[in-house]
Design a protein around this motif. Structure first.
Motif, short mmCIF file in Angstrom:
data_model
loop_
_atom_site.label_atom_id
_atom_site.label_comp_id
_atom_site.label_asym_id
_atom_site.label_seq_id
_atom_site.Cartn_x
_atom_site.Cartn_y
_atom_site.Cartn_z
N ARG A 1 0.81 -1.22 0.00
CA ARG A 1 0.00 0.00 0.00
C ARG A 1 0.84 1.26 0.00
NH1 ARG A 1 -5.35 0.09 1.23
NH2 ARG A 1 -6.21 -1.79 2.20
N PRO B 1 -4.76 2.21 6.33
CA PRO B 1 -4.80 1.55 7.64
C PRO B 1 -3.52 0.77 7.93
CG PRO B 1 -6.02 0.28 6.00
CD PRO B 1 -5.56 1.52 5.31
N GLY B 2 -3.34 0.42 9.20
CA GLY B 2 -2.32 -0.56 9.56
C GLY B 2 -1.01 0.02 10.06
N GLY B 3 -0.30 -0.86 10.72
CA GLY B 3 0.94 -0.47 11.38
C GLY B 3 2.09 -0.19 10.42
N LEU B 4 2.11 -0.85 9.29
CA LEU B 4 3.24 -0.70 8.37
C LEU B 4 3.42 0.75 7.95
CD1 LEU B 4 4.14 -2.96 5.38
CD2 LEU B 4 3.91 -0.52 5.04
N ASN C 1 -3.95 -12.56 1.77
CA ASN C 1 -4.71 -12.50 3.03
C ASN C 1 -5.52 -13.73 3.38
OD1 ASN C 1 -3.82 -9.97 4.00
ND2 ASN C 1 -4.96 -9.01 2.33
N TRP D 1 -1.41 -14.91 5.16
CA TRP D 1 -1.72 -14.29 6.47
C TRP D 1 -2.03 -15.34 7.54
CZ3 TRP D 1 -1.21 -9.42 8.44
CH2 TRP D 1 -1.90 -9.12 9.64
N ASP E 1 7.02 -6.43 3.57
CA ASP E 1 5.91 -7.28 3.99
C ASP E 1 5.52 -8.44 3.06
OD1 ASP E 1 4.66 -7.79 6.31
OD2 ASP E 1 3.17 -6.20 6.20
N GLN F 1 3.10 -9.41 1.30
CA GLN F 1 2.47 -9.35 -0.03
C GLN F 1 3.51 -9.36 -1.14
OE1 GLN F 1 2.29 -6.89 2.27
NE2 GLN F 1 0.16 -6.49 2.86
N HIS G 1 6.78 -7.51 8.28
CA HIS G 1 6.12 -6.86 9.43
C HIS G 1 5.31 -7.85 10.27
CE1 HIS G 1 6.83 -2.56 8.28
NE2 HIS G 1 7.22 -3.20 7.21
N ILE G 2 5.06 -9.02 9.72
CA ILE G 2 4.25 -10.00 10.46
C ILE G 2 5.17 -11.13 10.91
CG2 ILE G 2 2.23 -9.29 9.12
CD1 ILE G 2 2.38 -11.96 7.62
N ARG H 1 -10.20 -5.54 5.28
CA ARG H 1 -10.33 -6.69 4.36
C ARG H 1 -11.75 -7.25 4.32
NH1 ARG H 1 -4.77 -9.10 7.02
NH2 ARG H 1 -3.65 -7.16 6.73
C1 G6P Z 1 -0.73 -5.14 8.72
C2 G6P Z 1 0.21 -5.58 7.60
C3 G6P Z 1 0.33 -4.51 6.53
C4 G6P Z 1 -1.05 -4.09 6.06
C5 G6P Z 1 -1.91 -3.65 7.24
C6 G6P Z 1 -3.34 -3.26 6.84
O1 G6P Z 1 -0.16 -4.08 9.42
O2 G6P Z 1 1.49 -5.90 8.13
O3 G6P Z 1 1.10 -4.98 5.44
O4 G6P Z 1 -0.97 -3.05 5.12
O5 G6P Z 1 -1.97 -4.72 8.16
O6 G6P Z 1 -3.94 -4.28 6.11
P1 G6P Z 1 -4.45 -4.04 4.62
O7 G6P Z 1 -4.81 -5.40 4.12
O8 G6P Z 1 -5.61 -3.12 4.76
O9 G6P Z 1 -3.32 -3.42 3.85
#
Ligand code: G6P
Length: 481
Positions: free
Chosen positions: A11, A30-33, A93, A97, A142, A144, A166-167, A314
């Protein structure tokens, strides 16, 4: 203009949205990354390649030109509706995931999802190859994009390539279920440095490379037949601690925190959960544990409320839809059974909020509850700590979040153990000021020292050094195991 630092992530830091008046606008992703990398980008004047969210009519149509948003150089990659379904919702995902998160949900394996994953990774690699300057550093992020390092190396051997996951990276026993395990490992090995949240993830990776690809390894090094050396190491990610602290001290945020407490009926204690609505986060079990404490009278809705923010995530993936329905039903049942007029047991919000509102929530909350079944790091736990400028507030934290390795003074819980969680929630609720201060002070010291700038520095420094071992025959000649 060619860039010396290129960030490649699924993203972009902003999502394209259509405003009510029909014009195009942007909002933070969204998200921590994204939260973690944005400050690094700003400091290094980098270019960021990623998907702006939503489908593109024709991903190759060039309808998405590079642009600048809020001082960041952004290069969008369009994904077609089909790619979103197969690459993003599917392989990323609904296959990777769940496998990487301890099989909390059942992964699905579909060959057409994999084919799309390969194709989309090629697209990201080609774009990175076209924007990177000669000898540039490219940092790929990450799950993806695990094939991008190898694809990019083939296109541009001059580049220095880093990859950061990141995961969590799973134990061999889980990873080897993947029919494409070898390709994924080889994809990652295109990087000079592969970074993980925890040492356990790096060790899992090296072990798998030895067993499944057959390369020689020694400790954190992998020796490739072409003479390259790849390093796998842990770099626990963090947050902009000073930024959050400043936000929490902001007058408007402090006033908003007071307003939130009042709107909740000025309870003695506010419990808070903030998560993407994801089955790895343990939201259901956490709310059940809390509700049982009310049922037994150990907590009272006149004294306490649980604010649960669930950030939509998601929503096209089936497991996520099921989860949403389950949480909706559970919250309805708990409030129906245990709430009183003006006093719900749980105040549930299915929405995302700007940083200021999050900081106000952290400031208002007495007990922060972060109980994932498995989480790479969990930045929410760290953000809470950063916002507790008065050295107060309690953190209840899952031992299965990466953050538990650093935030040892939290009330650590096993999220599968409902009674254990109930006990920890009560202890945190009843803890006296001295105890809270002792714990919070220690945690605040930790996150101030290990902030996101330190994380990025550590990774970049290591990546810059890797070259020394790349062609160093003496390193390859010794210590092979
Ligand atoms: C986590 C993942 C990120 C992802 C985020 C949000 O933080 O490590 O790679 O971008 O979730 O999820 P999404 O599917 O909306 O990108």
């Amino acid at each position: 203009m060619p860039a010396d630092l290129v960030i490649v992530a699924n993203r972009l830091p902003v999502d394209r949205v259509t405003q009510p008046d029909g014009t195009q606008g942007w909002r933070p992703s969204p998200g921590g990354l994204v939260t973690a990398i944005e400050p690094v980008m700003r400091a290094n004047d980098g270019t960021w390649i990623g998907w702006p969210g939503g489908p593109s009519e024709d991903a190759d149509a060039g309808d998405l030109d590079p642009f600048e948003a809020d001082g960041l150089q952004l290069v969008p990659i369009g994904l077609t509706a089909e790619e979103i379904e197969l690459f993003y919702e599917g392989f990323s995902n609904a296959t990777i995931w769940p496998i990487y998160h301890d099989l909390v949900a059942k992964p699905e394996f579909h060959r057409e999802w994999w084919d799309s994953y390969v194709k989309v990774n090629e697209k990201y690699a080609a774009k990175a190859a076209s924007v990177a300057a000669e000898g540039a550093t490219v940092w790929v992020h990450d799950y993806q994009l695990q094939l991008v390092p190898q694809m990019l190396r083939e296109l541009r051997p001059d580049l220095r390539i880093g990859f950061y996951l990141h995961i969590p990276f799973p134990p061999a026993e889980l990873f080897q279920q993947l029919p494409w395990r070898r390709q994924l490992l080889e994809g990652l090995l295109g990087a000079d440095l592969v970074g993980f949240q925890l040492p356990g993830g790096a060790a899992n990776f090296v072990r798998l490379v030895r067993q499944r690809v057959g390369h020689k390894t020694h400790r954190d090094l992998v020796y490739l037949p072409d003479g390259r050396t790849v390093r796998a190491a842990a770099f626990p990610i963090s947050i902009d601690a000073a930024g959050f602290e400043a936000l929490a001290s902001d007058e408007a945020v402090v006033a908003r925190a007071a307003e939130i407490r009042e709107a909740l009926g000025s309870p003695r204690r506010i419990f808070l959960g903030i998560d993407r609505l994801d089955y790895t986060k343990g939201i259901y079990a956490r709310l059940r544990a809390y509700a049982e404490l009310i049922e037994t009278g150990e907590l009272d809705v006149e004294d306490a409320v649980f604010v649960q923010v669930a950030v939509p995530s998601r929503e096209q993936v089936e497991q996520y839809r099921i989860l949403r329905d389950e949480i909706d039903r559970l919250v309805g049942r708990i409030n129906g059974d245990l709430g009183r007029i003006g006093r719900p047991a749980i105040s549930y919000l299915h929405s995302s909020y700007p940083r200021e509102e999050m900081a106000a929530l952290y400031t208002a909350a007495d007990v922060m509850v972060v109980t994932p079944y498995r989480d790479g790091m969990n930045l929410v736990a760290k953000e809470y700590v950063a916002c507790r400028t008065g050295d107060d507030g309690a953190l209840v934290l899952s031992e299965f979040a990466g953050a538990a390795d650093e935030l040892r003074q939290a009330w650590l819980v096993n999220p599968y153990d409902i009674n254990g969680m109930k006990a920890a929630l009560l202890e945190a609720y009843r803890a006296d000021g001295k105890e809270l201060t002792r714990r919070m002070k220690a945690m605040r010291r930790t996150i101030k020292k290990h902030d996101v700038a330190a994380w990025a520095d550590a990774f970049m420094t290591e990546l810059a050094d890797v070259e020394h071992s790349t062609h160093a025959k003496s390193v390859r000649a010794v210590g092979r195991s």
